[in-house]
Write a protein that holds these residues in place. Structure first.
Motif: not given
Length: 82
Positions: A15-21, A24-26, A31-36
């Motif tokens: 459960i902890r790893w799923l929250w971290i993933i 991180t994906m969010l 953050a990709l809006q800085w590149l695109v």
């Protein structure tokens, strides 16, 4: 090991790893809006992180709307009893 109490999705470590993933994906998606560059059609939708905020507040609004709708549609527990 495979008892119902020890399913891999119910383990605290998983459960902890799923929250971290998920977080991180969010963060990477925002953050990709800085590149695109995002070109908004209405001005406000071109703001940084607008899609994430819009999605979050839309979800919150749907949950509260469902709770409000449940007040009107709720039936007693013995509604279908003969």
């Amino acid at each position: 090991m495979n008892s119902p109490d020890n399913h891999w999705l119910t383990r605290p470590g998983t459960i902890r790893w799923l929250w971290i993933i998920g977080y991180t994906m969010l963060a990477v998606t925002v953050a990709l809006q800085w590149l695109v560059p995002v070109k908004g059609h209405f001005g406000i939708d071109g703001w940084f992180g607008f899609g994430a905020l819009f999605g979050f507040f839309s979800c919150v609004l749907m949950v509260f709307g469902a709770k409000l709708l449940a007040v009107f549609l709720k039936r007693p527990d013995n509604y279908y009893d003969v």
